[in-house]
Design a protein around this motif. Structure first.
Motif, PDB file in Angstrom:
ATOM      1  N   LEU A  97      12.069  17.070   0.349  1.00 40.39           N
ATOM      2  CA  LEU A  97      10.901  17.621  -0.337  1.00 40.39           C
ATOM      3  C   LEU A  97       9.632  16.972   0.202  1.00 40.39           C
ATOM      4  N   GLN A 119       3.496  16.652   4.220  1.00 39.14           N
ATOM      5  CA  GLN A 119       4.484  16.048   5.114  1.00 39.14           C
ATOM      6  C   GLN A 119       5.711  15.568   4.345  1.00 39.14           C
ATOM      7  N   TYR A 120       6.753  15.286   5.121  1.00 33.91           N
ATOM      8  CA  TYR A 120       8.010  14.821   4.530  1.00 33.91           C
ATOM      9  C   TYR A 120       8.132  13.303   4.670  1.00 33.91           C
ATOM     10  N   HIS A 147      10.142  11.345   6.057  1.00 36.67           N
ATOM     11  CA  HIS A 147      10.486  10.729   7.342  1.00 36.67           C
ATOM     12  C   HIS A 147       9.280  10.593   8.248  1.00 36.67           C
ATOM     13  N   GLN A 148       8.181  11.222   7.883  1.00 34.07           N
ATOM     14  CA  GLN A 148       6.981  11.105   8.698  1.00 34.07           C
ATOM     15  C   GLN A 148       6.108   9.915   8.280  1.00 34.07           C
ATOM     16  N   PHE A 149       6.630   9.117   7.331  1.00 36.54           N
ATOM     17  CA  PHE A 149       5.885   7.956   6.845  1.00 36.54           C
ATOM     18  C   PHE A 149       6.619   6.665   7.213  1.00 36.54           C
ATOM     19  N   SER A 150       5.845   5.610   7.432  1.00 29.54           N
ATOM     20  CA  SER A 150       6.464   4.298   7.661  1.00 29.54           C
ATOM     21  C   SER A 150       6.855   3.704   6.315  1.00 29.54           C
ATOM     22  N   THR A 173      14.627   4.882   0.588  1.00 29.78           N
ATOM     23  CA  THR A 173      15.573   5.772  -0.071  1.00 29.78           C
ATOM     24  C   THR A 173      15.037   6.342  -1.384  1.00 29.78           C
ATOM     25  N   ALA A 174      13.856   5.889  -1.801  1.00 26.03           N
ATOM     26  CA  ALA A 174      13.362   6.327  -3.109  1.00 26.03           C
ATOM     27  C   ALA A 174      12.709   7.704  -3.061  1.00 26.03           C
ATOM     28  N   LEU A 175      12.493   8.207  -1.850  1.00 27.18           N
ATOM     29  CA  LEU A 175      11.885   9.530  -1.737  1.00 27.18           C
ATOM     30  C   LEU A 175      12.934  10.530  -1.250  1.00 27.18           C
ATOM     31  N   ASN A 176      12.884  11.710  -1.818  1.00 23.25           N
ATOM     32  CA  ASN A 176      13.835  12.740  -1.417  1.00 23.25           C
ATOM     33  C   ASN A 176      13.472  13.263  -0.024  1.00 23.25           C
ATOM     34  N   PRO A 177      14.406  13.147   0.933  1.00 22.39           N
ATOM     35  CA  PRO A 177      14.070  13.521   2.312  1.00 22.39           C
ATOM     36  C   PRO A 177      13.777  15.009   2.501  1.00 22.39           C
ATOM     37  N   VAL A 185       5.302   5.920  -3.255  1.00 26.03           N
ATOM     38  CA  VAL A 185       6.098   5.707  -4.463  1.00 26.03           C
ATOM     39  C   VAL A 185       5.212   5.156  -5.585  1.00 26.03           C
ATOM     40  N   ARG A 193      -1.276  14.596   4.616  1.00 21.42           N
ATOM     41  CA  ARG A 193      -0.089  13.863   4.192  1.00 21.42           C
ATOM     42  C   ARG A 193       0.669  14.580   3.088  1.00 21.42           C
TER      43      ARG A 193
END
Ligand SMILES: Nc1ncnc2c1ncn2[C@@H]1O[C@H](COP(=O)(O)OP(=O)(O)OP(=O)(O)O)[C@@H](O)[C@H]1O
Ligand SMILES: [Mg+2]
Lengths: 313, 334
Positions: B107, B150-151, B153-156, B101-105, B164, B147
């Protein structure tokens, strides 16, 4: 992307066909005909000739296909009641006015609603918040025709500041647009406020603060886009609301838009005009909904409208 | 020299139920380039302490009611919001618990990486991009070029936490506060992230405040440890002090409640009881109600600091000279 658009276009076509068929069924099942006006005193032979002229003597199934043909060629023929005008004439005359009224209203509703919502959220539980939400509740609960009448009474009749009716100058546009835009604006304001309040508690907002970004940047860059997502979702419903709203508002303010022809055509059983306006309205709305979906996909990267699905972990 | 010094910090929250004294007079010192771990059970005020240092306590309801936070001699408690904005992200960075949740989905990773840099340093677009790529490489993200666009949601989850961390370090801050950076990750990823912290510290020399309740993590990376209980620090010292010479009953309990591989023990020993209600903290030592060795004085008077060794401090009457004497007395009587 292309595949998606093609698929959507097919679905839109089917939707439109269902609407056309339903309209046709409703049209022929409502009693009455364009020609049995009591006071016109047409005799039977004249009536028969007229019906033959407009193909109304044919079996319904033939009429149905004739309508389909007229739609595909986009030639609805002449109006029955105003026989010197074709349906296309009426549409091209009325549509720009209705479009202007509707679009200006929705743009104003969105901009002012979003701004109101943001301020209410930022000044959460403050005076601005309560004021904005009071306006919003009023806006949602007062129907547009009541608001229109009140506005006319106050600003046109009592104080003579603005014209009562018609569509000639910017001054003429103010009252109908306020009447039409207030409801959607209120809905958008409330929605923006609640989603904004939710978004502001998210971790990524805290993270943005921890990066040292200014509050303004955080709102515009990080919060707004996420907060607007639900607003975009309800845009379809709002557009439909605005569209039906234009019928009423055009009637009240005597605005010569499409709504007037639509209502008159139904009262007069002016079949080609009913068909033409309905198809036109439906097609317009369907296209708008399509655009809204596309916009949603552009706004939220998680919604994929690409062929391949990226490399989801 | 201490790069950060927290003195007598008090933070409270006014809620409908009353005032919660979440942090009650803590003292902390952080040296350049070291890792200080803050440990303690849930709700003891670790996050509040971290947020207070960043001045990110939501206000209202929260407020720093007393104390000072000295960053290179500058008291952060008195700084304006504007000054704090210059410090956040540039001098002191923070990482939160949940990377999901720490990354803005909405951007891209690149945008979110570079915005901090652009905020604090006069860099060109290309320089910012280059720096972002370097950071992604530093935290071990393969194909950084792709990377970047990318957004989230494309990261685990593990990759997001790396992003982060890269975000927090991009301005080369002097202090990194990591609030439970591995809690939300699964165990193998946790180990990788912890190793990443070690490597980053070696390479950049950043001082880290690591907040966690995982003593395994602490054992691996911490130089010094502060143990918190109910809004107070009850014992602090070097890793050695705490793991081998802990004196506070709570610290001992905490150490006993984790599984160990080197000692065969039939069962773990949980600490009985629950932490005190922070609406009305106890008069004396806040651990006294749960403490098996509590004396009368413990319930009445808050313990003062006792220095056991240099930099090994404990807040416990048992360790006080007078307490020790009393113990000896009772022991001989029996
Ligand atoms: N915004 C707030 N409003 C009211 N009380 C708060 C607020 N934030 C924290 N608190 C109180 O402060 C106390 C400490 O909370 P904190 O989040 O620092 O715990 P923690 O040690 O980080 O726990 P965890 O390990 O669960 O993260 C809690 O008892 C909580 O009730
Ligand atoms: Mg916490």
């Amino acid at each position: 992307m292309l595949k998606y658009i093609l698929k959507r276009l097919t679905i839109m076509g089917v939707t439109l066909w269902i609407i056309i068929t339903l309209t046709f069924v409703l049209m022929v099942s409502v009693p009455g005909s364009p020609f049995n006006d009591q006071d016109r005193n047409t005799n039977d032979i004249v009536q028969e000739n007229l019906e033959r002229h407009y193909n109304l003597d044919k079996p319904y199934i033939i009429q149905y296909f004739l309508y389909l043909k007229s739609i595909i060629t986009f030639d609805f023929g002449p109006s029955i009641k105003q026989s010197n005008h074709t349906v296309n004439d009426l549409l091209s005359r009325g549509f720009p006015i209705s479009f202007e009224l509707g679009m200006v209203s929705i743009v104003i509703a969105v901009i002012s609603g979003v701004i109101l919502g943001i301020f209410a959220a930022l000044k959460h539980n403050g005076i601005i918040d309560y004021a904005a939400m009071t306006i919003a509740v009023l806006g949602i609960s007062i129907p547009n025709f009541v608001l229109a009448t009140l506005l006319i009474q106050k600003f046109a009749v009592d104080s003579n500041m603005l014209p009562t009716a018609r569509w000639e100058s910017v001054a003429h546009m103010i009252l109908p647009i306020i009447a039409l835009a207030t409801g959607p604006m209120a809905i958008i304001a409330r929605l923006t406020r609640s989603t904004m309040l939710e978004v502001l508690t998210q971790d990524y907002i805290k993270m943005a603060r921890a990066k040292g970004l200014s509050p303004w940047k955080i709102i515009v860059k990080h919060a707004l886009k996420n907060a607007l997502m639900p607003v975009v979702t309800i845009m379809g419903t709002l557009l439909a609301g605005i569209l039906t709203g234009t019928f009423v508002i055009e009637k009240i303010f005597a605005i010569p838009g499409m709504g007037r022809y639509f209502i008159e055509s139904i009262n007069h059983r002016d079949y080609p005009v009913i068909m033409g306006t309905t198809v036109f309205y439906s097609a317009f709305l369907i296209c708008m909904l399509f655009l809204v979906d596309i916009a949603y996909g552009l706004l939220d990267p998680r919604i994929k409208i690409h062929k391949h699905d990226g490399d989801r972990p | 020299m201490n790069i950060l010094e927290v003195n007598h910090l008090h933070v409270s929250f006014s809620t409908y139920g009353g005032t919660v004294e979440a942090v009650r007079g803590i003292n902390l010192q952080l040296e350049k380039g070291e890792t200080l771990a803050i440990v303690g059970e849930s709700g003891c005020g670790k996050s509040v302490t971290a947020n207070a240092i960043m001045r990110l306590i939501p206000q209202p309801p929260g407020r720093i009611t007393d104390g000072s936070i000295l960053f290179k001699g500058q008291n952060l408690v008195d700084q304006s919001e504007r000054t704090m904005r210059h410090i956040r992200g540039r001098d002191i960075s923070m990482i939160f618990q949940d990377p999901m949740t720490a990354l803005n989905p909405t951007l891209t990773i690149g945008t979110q990486l570079m915005e901090g840099l652009k905020q604090h340093k006069a860099v060109s677009k290309e320089e910012a991009r280059q720096k972002a790529l370097d950071m992604l490489r530093l935290v071990g993200i393969p194909n950084p070029k792709e990377r970047l666009t990318q957004y989230p949601h494309q990261f685990s989850g593990g990759m997001r936490q790396r992003v982060v961390i890269a975000m927090a370090l991009i301005c080369e801050p002097e202090i990194l506060i990591a609030d439970e950076p591995t809690t939300a990750l699964d165990v193998t990823i946790q180990a990788q992230i912890i190793e990443l912290f070690e490597r980053i510290q070696r390479e950049t020399g950043v001082a880290i405040i690591l907040i966690t309740h995982d003593l395994g993590v602490v054992a691996k990376v911490a130089d010094r440890i502060a143990v918190m209980y109910a809004g107070q620090i009850i014992e602090k010292g070097t890793k050695r002090d705490i793991f081998y010479h802990a004196e506070h009953p709570y610290t001992l309990g905490l150490l006993k409640s984790v599984p160990r591989l080197d000692i065969k023990e039939a069962r773990l020993t949980p600490i009985d009881g629950t932490p005190p209600d922070l609406f009305s903290p106890p008069k004396g030592c806040s651990f006294a109600p749960r403490c098996p060795y509590a004396m009368e004085v413990c319930h009445e008077v808050p313990p003062i600091q006792t220095e056991l060794e240099q930099n090994h401090h404990v807040y416990c009457w048992l360790q006080d000279k007078r307490g020790k004497a009393l113990m000896a007395q009772t022991a001989t009587k029996k």
